[in-house]
Write an enzyme that holds these catalytic residues in place. Structure first.
Site, PDB file in Angstrom:
ATOM      1  N   GLY A 163      56.799  62.020  44.202  1.00 33.08           N
ATOM      2  CA  GLY A 163      55.972  62.145  45.212  1.00 33.08           C
ATOM      3  C   GLY A 163      56.512  62.461  46.562  1.00 33.08           C
ATOM      4  N   ASP A 215      49.225  52.694  41.523  1.00 38.45           N
ATOM      5  CA  ASP A 215      49.699  54.185  41.093  1.00 38.45           C
ATOM      6  C   ASP A 215      50.033  54.102  39.527  1.00 38.45           C
ATOM      7  OD1 ASP A 215      49.330  56.917  41.008  1.00 38.45           O
ATOM      8  OD2 ASP A 215      51.061  57.300  41.875  1.00 38.45           O
TER       9      ASP A 215
END
Ligand SMILES: *[C@@H]1O[C@H](CO)[C@@H](O)[C@H](O)[C@H]1NC(C)=O
Ligand SMILES: *[C@@H]1O[C@H](CO)[C@@H](O)[C@H](O)[C@H]1NC(C)=O
Ligand SMILES: *[C@@H]1O[C@H](CO)[C@@H](O)[C@H](O)[C@H]1NC(C)=O
Ligand SMILES: *[C@@H]1O[C@H](CO)[C@@H](O)[C@H](O)[C@H]1NC(C)=O
Ligand SMILES: *[C@@H]1O[C@H](CO)[C@@H](O)[C@H](O)[C@H]1NC(C)=O
Length: 807
Positions: free
Chosen positions: A506, A621
């Site tokens: 990310g 997450d």
């Protein structure tokens, strides 16, 4: 260097000898210069032969008259003392120069400010031990003003030029030849090996270096180099009364800003700091001759003699005279970096005092605290890495304290503003405390840290993502974690070679690397453009540095270099779970026993995060891409960029910015921004259903219904057909009871209401026990029944997705 105009040294030596001998053998005899000249011619041949093998004179006694033109030479023939004229000047000075090599390189001058106008100068040594230069009518032009008095009743005072270049006045009648005066106590522009530069705390004498005015004029120029002994000793340079540069304090190896390699093969250095004296000196390690000289323009150079070329060559130039060299350029609590424009920034926790000026690039008024320090309670320390320490004149030090003791000392003293180790060697030792404002801090590449005191509230902000009520986590916790140099990482990854890239996280690319010790590592590099990632990245370091569990990926080290933030993890041979689950061919490589092992490992890892770790963390997450697999296909949870610390098991926290990955986030989080440990439980449930079915929740679509994976699993469960969820590839290896239990537990985890979902502890227990499990209620995002939640989901769905990280 200044050129030298003297007499032929050999000839003057001979003449002196002749004179001395004649005077000794015929004291009543006086010779006219003509007679003398004649005799010289007569004797010179004989004496030349004698003298060239004999030792030359290195001493002057109280009886002797030493005139302009006379010289004495050190025993090893290296240095010579006599009168000379520098450069274009006609003035005469008494000085010492190299004789054996480099004729005319002057290293010391006696009468710097009071030259003799002509060649009438004379050097005399009186019985008190004073060296005096007398002018034409016997006026004293210069005197050594010896402060040490002659001890014995019948002193035998001599002045001798030693092999080191030191001119020493001794009393030879005493046993230990007490030194009355020595030129090494009065350095000029040159620091010779063995010369002390610093302060004698007993006599108060300071040995400073003052360059010449010009090559023609040895009188003191405008610059002065000194070792300041206020607070922790530092090297300074001033021009007139204005401080120009600061070389910073000694760090065990060198003065911080000095360009010097230590240890090095050709000289050794010594810094002595005790209650009698504080000084720096260097000694030669080899026969390579060296000197340090400060030129009239204040350039400090370390020169060494090259025998081959018969020249002095520059070994190093001392000063860091870049932009940041100017003293206090960025004011109090400012920090200077020459590679930046403008070069000034405020230290963490500080803001510009005069923002307008600051914006215009004038940092001199410095910075002030964002939050006032409250001595009574609530303070912390922030590490500042890779700097030349702020001015230490208002500091206190103790060489034997540890860093922990040092922090405690700074904590206890209200007006202490920062602390650091004094010595960087062997992992750091000693304690340095600053009081008062921190000024003249410069960033460099050396690894030397100090810790500034800030209000505790600064840390809450710093750890933006962690709970603000709790101050357990500090950047200093990273001390437990190895800091790797960028250089090492560049080597390990072949300079971030594109072929070494194994993924794109990310926050930026991930590379495979091999450390020097052979360990394989994954290197995660925060892309320079990804500004939004920095906070998450920091968060990850802080979180994971504290965590150790066999089902969590291990962080091996980190690197924080200028704008680079890099994390180094253990390398996971078999990459991530999603590569197997959702790939037709690779999915056959994961049989049921392996999958069940992964489910249990994940559960234990999350349990550790929620309950057993020192921090108690919500991952936020969890998804197949963040479950990595080692060589034995054991799962390891990774990617703590979004993790949050929480207080108490039932605390739900509200956030405006919903982050996570679509398909794995719980309804209460997606819709209301509320997350808790039960949000992780939800994601775990989704993961288990994906592992069993080999299908992605977010991409799932069933032939005849508008169902997602959860709805599909729920429907099958209701109809007693759960086993049909199992991926066909697993049929051969599966254990039916384990599969059904996994699905059941998963359905409990993905229930719509957070309060209905089990804790991870229950999950772990349910997976291994054979007890009867509770009946699950319908899952979230289940589209058969019309519920108000569902409508709200679809209504926010569009805007929701834009908030989610597309991963
Ligand atoms: C020695 O003392 C005299 C008289 O006090 C002074 O003028 C002179 O500068 C001193 N010499 C040195 C080398 O300090
Ligand atoms: C910077 O600001 C100070 C006043 O805060 C002023 O005295 C100084 O002259 C300024 N320097 C420059 C280079 O403008
Ligand atoms: C320095 O610290 C050591 C260890 O804490 C202590 O024993 C010693 O007395 C200190 N010395 C001074 C001068 O404060
Ligand atoms: C620090 O404060 C103490 C008293 O709290 C005082 O004695 C000391 O002089 C102060 N030191 C400095 C450098 O201001
Ligand atoms: C996992 O890694 C090990 C060790 O590198 C390797 O032997 C094995 O074949 C890998 N397994 C899969 C399923 O790729």
């Amino acid at each position: 260097m200044a050129a030298f105009k003297g007499v032929d040294p050999k000839m003057s030596q001979i003449l002196l000898y002749i004179k001395t001998i004649i005077q000794i053998s015929h004291p009543h005899l006086t010779l006219t210069s003509m007679e003398f000249g004649f005799m010289t011619i007569l004797f010179s041949c004989v004496f030349f032969l004698l003298l060239s093998s004999c030792a030359t004179l290195d001493t002057i006694t109280t009886n002797q008259v030493f005139r302009d033109g006379d010289t004495i030479v050190s025993d090893d023939n290296m240095f010579e003392l006599g009168f000379f004229s520098p450069g274009k000047s006609m003035n005469r000075y008494l000085g010492i120069w190299y004789k054996k090599i480099s004729m005319g390189t002057v290293v010391w001058v006696a009468n710097r400010e009071t030259p003799v106008a002509d060649k009438s100068g004379m050097l005399k040594l009186n019985r008190k031990g004073d060296l005096q230069i007398l002018g034409a009518d016997n006026t004293v032009i210069w005197s050594s003003n010896s402060t040490v008095s002659v001890m014995s009743n019948n002193p035998v005072v001599v002045v001798q030029l030693l092999d080191t270049g030191n001119l020493v006045v001794w009393d030879r009648s005493t046993k230990n030849e007490n030194v009355i005066w020595q030129s090494f106590d009065y350095p000029g522009n040159t620091l010779l090996p063995g010369m002390k530069y610093g302060k004698d705390l007993v006599t108060g004498r300071e040995r400073v270096i003052i360059p010449w005015k010009s090559a023609d004029d040895p009188s003191p120029g405008e610059y002065l180099h000194w070792l300041d002994t206020n607070g922790y000793p530092q090297m300074f340079v001033r021009q007139g009364s204005v401080i120009r540069w600061r070389y910073g304090p000694w760090n065990g190896r060198k003065f911080q800003a000095l360009r010097m390699e230590n240890p090095n093969p050709i000289y050794s250095v010594q810094f002595v700091c005790n209650d009698k004296e504080i000084y720096f000196k260097y000694e030669l390690k080899t026969s390579v001759l060296q000197r340090i000289i400060v030129l009239p323009d204040d350039t400090a150079v370390h020169l060494r003699w090259m025998d081959q070329t018969q020249k002095w060559v520059v070994h190093s130039v001392g000063a860091v005279t870049e932009i940041c060299g100017g003293y206090g350029l960025c004011g109090p609590y400012g920090s200077c970096n020459a590679n930046r424009y403008p070069p000034c920034t405020c230290m963490a926790g500080f803001k510009p005092r005069v923002p307008d000026e600051w914006d215009r690039g004038n940092g001199s008024s410095g910075c002030e605290r964002k939050r006032a320090l409250d001595c009574g309670s609530g303070l912390g320390f922030k590490r500042i890495s890779g700097v030349i320490f702020p001015d230490t004149r208002h500091s206190w030090y103790n060489h034997s304290m540890t860093l922990e003791e040092c922090e405690m000392a700074c904590r206890m003293k209200c007006n202490c503003t920062a602390y650091a180790n004094t010595d960087i060697r062997n992992g750091g030792s000693g304690c340095l405390l600053w009081f008062d404002e921190l000024i003249d801090t410069t960033e460099n590449d050396d690894k030397q840290d100090f810790y500034i005191k800030l209000a505790a509230s600064e840390f809450a902000e710093d750890r933006y993502a962690l709970d603000k009520k709790d101050n357990n986590v500090r950047m200093e916790d990273l001390d437990e974690l190895p800091l790797l140099s960028l250089n090492k990482i560049v080597k390990a990854t072949d300079n971030f070679n594109i072929n070494k890239k194994i993924g794109e996280g990310g926050f930026g690319p991930v590379y495979k690397g091999v450390l020097e010790d052979g360990r394989e590592v994954a290197v995660k590099r925060l892309s320079e453009t990804s500004q939004q990632g920095i906070e998450e990245f920091k968060n990850e370091i802080i979180c994971i540095a504290k965590l150790q569990h066999r089902n969590l990926v291990k962080l091996l080290g980190y690197c924080n270099h200028r704008n680079e933030l890099i994390l180094v993890y253990e390398y996971m041979t078999n990459k991530s779970l999603d590569l197997y689950l959702f790939d037709e061919t690779r999915s056959s490589m994961l049989d049921w026993p392996q999958r069940f092992n992964i489910i249990q490992g994940m559960a234990r890892g999350i349990l550790y995060l929620h309950q057993d770790s020192r921090l108690q963390i919500i991952h936020r997450d969890l998804k197949a891409g963040n479950i990595l697999l080692d060589g034995d296909m054991n799962p390891k949870i990774s990617d703590f960029g979004l993790a949050r610390k929480f207080v108490g098991p039932d605390t739900a926290t509200k956030t405006k910015k919903v982050v996570g990955t679509y398909g794995y986030i719980s309804p209460e989080y997606a819709i209301h921004g509320r997350f808790s440990i039960k949000s992780d439980v939800y994601s775990f449930g989704v993961l288990v259903l994906e592992i069993v079915s080999g299908k992605k929740n977010r991409e799932f679509c069933h032939d005849d219904r508008n169902d997602n994976l959860l709805g599909h699993a729920w429907r099958l469960y209701k109809q007693g057909r759960s086993i049909e969820l199992l991926s066909a590839s697993l049929c051969a290896s599966c254990v039916i009871l384990e599969v059904l239990r996994s699905i059941h537990v998963a359905l409990l985890c993905v229930q719509n209401h957070a309060k209905d979902r089990p804790t991870m502890l229950s999950v772990v227990l349910m997976l291994v026990s054979e007890s009867v499990l509770p009946q699950p209620k319908h899952p979230a995002f289940y589209s058969e029944e019309t519920s108000s939640e569902l409508e709200s989901v679809s209504s926010v769905d569009g805007s929701l997705i834009t908030h989610l990280y597309a991963r």
